[in-house]
Design an enzyme around this catalytic site. Sequence first.
Site, PDB file in Angstrom:
ATOM      1  N   HIS A  24     -11.116  14.756 -13.499  1.00  0.00           N
ATOM      2  CA  HIS A  24     -11.814  15.276 -12.415  1.00  0.00           C
ATOM      3  C   HIS A  24     -12.871  16.067 -12.517  1.00  0.00           C
ATOM      4  CE1 HIS A  24      -9.458  18.594 -13.363  1.00  0.00           C
ATOM      5  NE2 HIS A  24     -10.279  19.507 -12.474  1.00  0.00           N
TER       6      HIS A  24
ATOM      7  N   HIS B 282     -15.470  25.265  -6.342  1.00  0.00           N
ATOM      8  CA  HIS B 282     -14.274  25.819  -7.022  1.00  0.00           C
ATOM      9  C   HIS B 282     -14.170  27.172  -7.568  1.00  0.00           C
ATOM     10  CE1 HIS B 282     -10.739  25.017  -9.457  1.00  0.00           C
ATOM     11  NE2 HIS B 282     -11.338  25.158 -10.678  1.00  0.00           N
TER      12      HIS B 282
ATOM     13  N   TRP C 283       0.706  -1.285  -0.039  1.00  0.00           N
ATOM     14  CA  TRP C 283      -0.111   0.132   0.108  1.00  0.00           C
ATOM     15  C   TRP C 283       0.846   1.154   0.026  1.00  0.00           C
ATOM     16  CZ3 TRP C 283      -3.279   0.513   5.067  1.00  0.00           C
ATOM     17  CH2 TRP C 283      -2.303   0.079   6.267  1.00  0.00           C
TER      18      TRP C 283
HETATM   19 MN    MN Z   1     -10.778  21.596 -12.061  1.00  0.00          MN
END
Ligand code: MN
Length: 262
Positions: A78, A84, A66
């Site tokens: 994304h 944002h 991991w």
């Molecule tokens: Mn973005």
Amino acid sequence: MSATPSDPLPAVLQALASGAVRVVDLTQPLSESTPVLRLPEPFVNTPGLTRRRLSRYDDAGPAWAWDVLEIGEHVGTHLDAPIHWITGRDGADVASVPPGRLVGPAVVIDRSAECAADPGYLLTVGDIEAWEADHGRIPDGAWVLFRSGWDARADDEEAFLNAGPDGPVTPGPDVEAARFLASERGIVGFGVETVGIDAGAAGGFDPGFPVHHYVLGAGRYGLTQLANLAELPPTGALVVVAPLRLVGGTGSPARVLALVAG
Ligand code: MN
């Protein structure tokens, strides 16, 4: 639970099992070499992905492997949440996006030929209305996906960012198209193959970065760095957008899938 005539899910599952419906991955691979947005001075830039190993079947973890990740919220494929952008600052963070908004019809507007001829191509209201003349009005709840052909550059950061002497040269909507999508159609989100939902030149538009300004300001979402839009029909695909449920997050790397007939 047995199937009833009113339950459509068994037919969907059967179609998936038979291959009559396919799952297309609209996500770019995420790695240390994934291209990342570059802002000019004096703005702070986001890091891409870095990994630190915790164990690899060794003394630190004999049976397990991991890693720890460091990654910007806005890296690779994304989702941009409304908060944002300053116009969406009172809107939703990633964790607050209702799950029903993350699954919906996909509409693909293909201007890849125009973008091949002009990498700074700007999508117009005329383009959107021409699409609607062929395919009908953009349905409420749709994710509008702008096919530019830019995904062919995704493995080459210089070609993908395409920085010129006057800034990045990449396609995206013009101001009026951004306003139209946010104000005159009931879309849920706008997705692109490029590094951001706005055109490379959009910092110089009025308002600057109009897709961020209008679409996030209207409580809708953005999707970037999509792959394989060429495999989607103009209408009829179903998209599933799966960002992290990151509390307070302004965005998140996402897995984006489409269900496509045939
Ligand atoms: Mn973005």
